[in-house]
Design a protein around this motif. Structure first.
Motif, PDB file in Angstrom:
ATOM      1  N   GLU A  92     -50.148  -4.665 -64.255  1.00  0.00           N
ATOM      2  CA  GLU A  92     -48.841  -4.096 -63.891  1.00  0.00           C
ATOM      3  C   GLU A  92     -48.568  -4.227 -62.391  1.00  0.00           C
ATOM      4  OE1 GLU A  92     -45.915  -2.408 -64.661  1.00  0.00           O
ATOM      5  OE2 GLU A  92     -46.257  -3.524 -66.497  1.00  0.00           O
ATOM      6  N   LYS A  93     -49.633  -4.214 -61.598  1.00  0.00           N
ATOM      7  CA  LYS A  93     -49.454  -4.239 -60.146  1.00  0.00           C
ATOM      8  C   LYS A  93     -49.246  -5.655 -59.620  1.00  0.00           C
ATOM      9  CE  LYS A  93     -51.163   0.071 -58.506  1.00  0.00           C
ATOM     10  NZ  LYS A  93     -52.033   0.787 -57.565  1.00  0.00           N
ATOM     11  N   THR A  94     -49.566  -6.632 -60.480  1.00  0.00           N
ATOM     12  CA  THR A  94     -49.338  -8.016 -60.090  1.00  0.00           C
ATOM     13  C   THR A  94     -47.846  -8.225 -59.889  1.00  0.00           C
ATOM     14  OG1 THR A  94     -51.192  -8.649 -61.470  1.00  0.00           O
ATOM     15  CG2 THR A  94     -49.699 -10.395 -60.806  1.00  0.00           C
ATOM     16  N   LEU A  95     -47.472  -8.853 -58.787  1.00  0.00           N
ATOM     17  CA  LEU A  95     -46.047  -9.068 -58.529  1.00  0.00           C
ATOM     18  C   LEU A  95     -45.526 -10.251 -59.319  1.00  0.00           C
ATOM     19  CD1 LEU A  95     -46.161  -8.264 -54.771  1.00  0.00           C
ATOM     20  CD2 LEU A  95     -44.538  -7.235 -56.369  1.00  0.00           C
ATOM     21  N   LEU A  96     -46.229 -11.354 -59.226  1.00  0.00           N
ATOM     22  CA  LEU A  96     -45.862 -12.520 -60.020  1.00  0.00           C
ATOM     23  C   LEU A  96     -46.994 -13.517 -60.020  1.00  0.00           C
ATOM     24  CD1 LEU A  96     -45.218 -14.888 -57.777  1.00  0.00           C
ATOM     25  CD2 LEU A  96     -42.975 -13.861 -57.719  1.00  0.00           C
ATOM     26  N   SER A  97     -46.857 -14.488 -60.896  1.00  0.00           N
ATOM     27  CA  SER A  97     -47.878 -15.504 -61.035  1.00  0.00           C
ATOM     28  C   SER A  97     -47.184 -16.862 -61.164  1.00  0.00           C
ATOM     29  CB  SER A  97     -48.698 -15.174 -62.289  1.00  0.00           C
ATOM     30  OG  SER A  97     -49.611 -16.198 -62.548  1.00  0.00           O
ATOM     31  N   ALA A 128     -39.991  -5.156 -53.202  1.00  0.00           N
ATOM     32  CA  ALA A 128     -39.656  -6.160 -52.185  1.00  0.00           C
ATOM     33  C   ALA A 128     -40.614  -6.063 -51.002  1.00  0.00           C
ATOM     34  CB  ALA A 128     -38.211  -5.987 -51.735  1.00  0.00           C
ATOM     35  N   ALA A 129     -40.911  -4.831 -50.594  1.00  0.00           N
ATOM     36  CA  ALA A 129     -41.841  -4.634 -49.478  1.00  0.00           C
ATOM     37  C   ALA A 129     -43.237  -5.134 -49.843  1.00  0.00           C
ATOM     38  CB  ALA A 129     -41.887  -3.152 -49.095  1.00  0.00           C
ATOM     39  N   ALA A 130     -43.658  -4.838 -51.077  1.00  0.00           N
ATOM     40  CA  ALA A 130     -44.980  -5.293 -51.525  1.00  0.00           C
ATOM     41  C   ALA A 130     -45.048  -6.818 -51.541  1.00  0.00           C
ATOM     42  CB  ALA A 130     -45.281  -4.733 -52.913  1.00  0.00           C
ATOM     43  N   MET A 131     -43.941  -7.451 -51.954  1.00  0.00           N
ATOM     44  CA  MET A 131     -43.912  -8.917 -51.948  1.00  0.00           C
ATOM     45  C   MET A 131     -44.070  -9.448 -50.531  1.00  0.00           C
ATOM     46  SD  MET A 131     -43.635 -11.890 -53.342  1.00  0.00           S
ATOM     47  CE  MET A 131     -43.280 -11.511 -55.053  1.00  0.00           C
ATOM     48  N   LEU A 141     -40.088  -6.603 -66.599  1.00  0.00           N
ATOM     49  CA  LEU A 141     -38.797  -6.640 -65.929  1.00  0.00           C
ATOM     50  C   LEU A 141     -38.366  -5.208 -65.605  1.00  0.00           C
ATOM     51  CD1 LEU A 141     -36.546  -8.249 -64.805  1.00  0.00           C
ATOM     52  CD2 LEU A 141     -35.521  -8.449 -67.053  1.00  0.00           C
ATOM     53  N   ASP A 142     -38.873  -4.716 -64.472  1.00  0.00           N
ATOM     54  CA  ASP A 142     -38.483  -3.398 -63.995  1.00  0.00           C
ATOM     55  C   ASP A 142     -38.065  -3.534 -62.534  1.00  0.00           C
ATOM     56  OD1 ASP A 142     -40.832  -3.759 -62.559  1.00  0.00           O
ATOM     57  OD2 ASP A 142     -42.008  -2.467 -63.868  1.00  0.00           O
ATOM     58  N   ALA A 143     -37.616  -2.424 -61.956  1.00  0.00           N
ATOM     59  CA  ALA A 143     -37.069  -2.486 -60.599  1.00  0.00           C
ATOM     60  C   ALA A 143     -38.104  -3.001 -59.594  1.00  0.00           C
ATOM     61  CB  ALA A 143     -36.552  -1.105 -60.185  1.00  0.00           C
ATOM     62  N   TYR A 144     -39.340  -2.573 -59.752  1.00  0.00           N
ATOM     63  CA  TYR A 144     -40.388  -2.984 -58.816  1.00  0.00           C
ATOM     64  C   TYR A 144     -40.580  -4.506 -58.827  1.00  0.00           C
ATOM     65  CZ  TYR A 144     -45.058  -3.204 -56.682  1.00  0.00           C
ATOM     66  OH  TYR A 144     -46.135  -3.507 -55.883  1.00  0.00           O
ATOM     67  N   HIS A 145     -40.733  -5.070 -60.021  1.00  0.00           N
ATOM     68  CA  HIS A 145     -40.983  -6.508 -60.102  1.00  0.00           C
ATOM     69  C   HIS A 145     -39.744  -7.328 -59.748  1.00  0.00           C
ATOM     70  CE1 HIS A 145     -44.467  -4.956 -62.307  1.00  0.00           C
ATOM     71  NE2 HIS A 145     -45.068  -6.047 -61.861  1.00  0.00           N
ATOM     72  N   LEU A 146     -38.552  -6.799 -60.083  1.00  0.00           N
ATOM     73  CA  LEU A 146     -37.334  -7.515 -59.707  1.00  0.00           C
ATOM     74  C   LEU A 146     -37.172  -7.526 -58.196  1.00  0.00           C
ATOM     75  CD1 LEU A 146     -34.771  -8.970 -60.798  1.00  0.00           C
ATOM     76  CD2 LEU A 146     -33.590  -6.789 -60.499  1.00  0.00           C
TER      77      LEU A 146
END
Lengths: 461, 461
Positions: free
Chosen positions: A3-8, A234-237, A391-396
């Motif tokens: 869940e904490k993964t931003l993207l792959s 966005a900050a985490a990214m 697809l939630d606010a964090y990942h978007l």
């Protein structure tokens, strides 16, 4: 994927393409440019230079936006007047994070106002919006940095006159929110005279990079989207991009580099194909970000808005068998919401469809995405597979920051300014000329001459 | 432009493009190919050859479709299950000819059923549709020639099971209409066993050319669209094309020829940019028609879906200042509906917008279109201006026939078969393999190998 993964990003098949293939070493060789580009973006952002401010948006204080959104949330309907960067980001956020068919849901199921976007100068659409709302319980948000955009000005004049004539002036002004520049801007006198609600557009952020400012967040918050999570993603990214040392660890550099190298090898189209209806509007937002930022000096790569699986039945023939002029990004959401289990044992009449019995619709959709990526790869087309875990606010929020960063980096690689849009002015000025705006008499003359040229050969059926 | 005029094409600025300009003589020199192409299309159509039947659709008897539509018109909601050619044509017709925000209007204002398209295998969307309808007063139309399309099969299984479980089987089957092939097709056993309502898809018409058959007309008629006018506009267009003797009199030949010649000169993108929200979906329909018909043998031109004036604020920077790789068609409607007169004398605060006072919104929109065409021309980009006198069923029917003819002709010029789509099969078969469908074990193996290649390089943030 956690869940904490931003993207792959899986990009093993992005190096195909026959004689025009891109080698991994070419990507690696761009490392100095990536490092310079990153430093260039961060230095200018920290100095508050115009255009670079999006990099800092995730960490800015948005309390004034949230406060105003609380009032908006009590309205029955919100009409936003804006176009381009003052519309596409909102539509993207709502499409991705609100339940589908939002306006058609009952008030209880929505739990927030209905939303209407008045972006185009379309009389039928604007009239339809007016007829669907109750002015008494509506708020009109108008978003324009300069206020001079003809479409936004025209649509706002329409809604303002209607509101004022229906409710009277004091009540009308109470229902208007103006989002515009701090000092300049044609809407300032209106704000000053009426004393209506207002928010200030950050000076260092351009329209197409403004979704994580008040432009995008005001309506999103009002409709119940978790904007804090959006900003924290966005900050985490951004932190993850900073931390990633080498190109091997940095998907933003990889995707920017692949886009650049394939463009240089005559792949002048960049296809973004998400497999989720909720991300359809993400492509519209990306198309402006990409097209307007890097379409300059005779260079650029054209963003192609696609949607899986729909475009398998529309564009895949062309993608796999047409010219090899595209780089493809297939975007999937690993963990879908509201999945559907197909019937396990339906009528005997369906027996030829037994391979679907009891299967998950979400699984089918993701298999279609993998199949499409594989079919493109088999056809020798360069393809990358991007995935977010949900697809939630964090990942978007992470995905938004990711693509903004890639776009800025792409401008650096191409040595164009990704934050201006000088090519938009000509058409605007011709419109002013045709509308008889004073000071645009030369443009009026020029556009008439060009129109005569266009009409020189005309055929009618 | 007179009401009886079908359309008008101004193409004086389509010959620009520097060293890669197209000369009028090149267009003229294609005359023998146009004549051969026309004869080829008509001969095969009259012989009933597969794929060519669209040419005859405007003159076919559609009484069975109209009769069935009368029952559908009494329903509260219609859900259509279909994808690609079984969806895009419907959405195009409804978008162009129904009032905007159709589903959100009151029943009285609509005067016809609400409409939902279940095209994508999107669990959230399909669930949302189910929750918005009352099964009792709903009809489900499923459209698939072969019935084997995984998306359509999956979505229909979902809706069928829900209907049957909610209403019981006899009541469920009364609410289903199957539009499929005469004999073949996976849905035939279902039709035979349940005895549900059915229509037959014409054998000689392919999906993307089927909008003027029962595929497009059934729901259009049910929602109140004048399909007779649609067909008569299409027939009038075909007659006008037949009558036009030389290329100078034939806008279909001109636009096909320009598309072909510019494509040959490395303008591998074809931008269609209507200035009317109602025509947004026309571009989606055109994109399938164009992309799937001519994207073959390593050739093709990529359709770009645009919308004026919105894309002036998204894509025009790229169009005027990016690479010269596109042919542009600006599409306008001369006489708009429900025009809006902007306020003649609003608050003093708006005085910088005085050039808009009392102006027509529709006029502004058309000026924007002319300004965009002029700006493209000024930038040396080839542009054609297409116009219809009004957006009604008659003129839309003409426009549909026009673009279908151009697409068929383009296939002839390129020497590809515009009526097949072999490149779509690979991805379908990989999906079957991944879903464990029997007989697709080799494909399952192959797609796993290709996926492994894609995943060979993966990076995660």
């Amino acid at each position: 994927m956690s869940e904490k993964t931003l993207l792959s990003l899986a990009y093993g098949a992005a190096f195909t393409g026959g004689e025009r293939a891109v080698a991994f070493s070419e990507l690696e060789n761009l490392t100095p440019q990536f490092k310079n580009g990153d430093a260039w973006l961060r230095k200018n952002a920290s100095e508050g230079k115009e255009g670079f401010g999006w990099l800092n948006l995730p960490k800015r204080n948005m309390d004034d936006v949230q406060t105003l959104s609380r009032w908006l949330a009590t309205r029955e309907s919100i009409v936003q007047v804006g176009i381009g960067g003052s519309a596409l980001g909102n539509l993207m956020l709502h499409g991705a994070l609100l339940p589908p068919y939002w306006n058609e849901l009952s008030k209880t199921k929505r739990g927030g106002p209905r939303f209407f976007m008045s972006d185009n100068v379309d009389p039928a659409d604007n009239r339809a919006i007016w007829e669907l709302i109750d002015p008494e319980s509506t708020a009109v948000i108008v978003v324009s940095k300069s206020g001079s955009t003809a479409e936004t000005a025209s649509n706002f004049l329409f809604f303002w006159e209607k509101l004022r004539d229906t409710l009277g002036e004091p009540a009308a002004r109470e229902r208007v929110v103006v989002v515009t520049d701090k000092e300049k801007g044609i809407l300032r006198p209106f704000v000053d005279e009426t004393g209506c609600k207002r928010l200030i557009l950050p000076e260092d952020v351009g329209g197409r990079f403004s979704v994580l400012s008040c432009v995008g967040l005001l309506s999103a918050w009002a409709l119940g989207i978790d904007c804090k999570a959006l900003l924290s993603g966005a900050a985490a990214m951004d932190e993850a991009i900073v931390k990633a040392g080498s190109i091997l660890e940095n998907p933003a550099w990889i995707l920017a580099g692949l886009s650049y190298l394939h463009m240089k090898k005559n792949r002048n189209l960049n296809v973004l194909m998400p497999y989720a209806d909720a991300l359809e509007r993400f492509c519209e937002w990306f198309a402006q970000l990409w097209g307007e930022s890097i379409g300059k000096d005779g260079q650029g790569s054209t963003p192609v808005r696609a949607l899986g699986a729909i475009d398998q039945h529309s564009q895949i023939q062309l993608y796999t068998s047409g010219p090899d002029d595209k780089l493809y990004t297939i975007l999937t959401v690993a963990q879908g919401q509201k999945d559907i289990a197909l019937p396990a044992a339906p009528e005997k009449a369906f027996e030829k469809l037994s391979y679907l019995y009891g299967k998950s619709m979400d699984e089918l959709r993701n298999f279609e995405a993998f199949a499409t990526a594989a079919a493109l790869s088999k056809a020798g087309r360069p393809v990358a597979a991007l995935s977010i875990s949900s697809l939630d606010a964090y990942h978007l929020g992470g995905l938004i920051q990711f693509y903004e960063y890639i776009t800025g980096m792409m401008g650096h690689l191409m040595q164009v300014n990704p934050f201006d849009q000088p090519g938009v002015e000509q058409g605007k000025n011709y419109t002013y000329g045709l509308m008889g705006r004073s000071g645009f008499e030369n443009e009026a003359q020029e556009v008439r001459t060009l129109s005569a040229k266009i009409n020189e050969r005309t055929v009618t059926l």
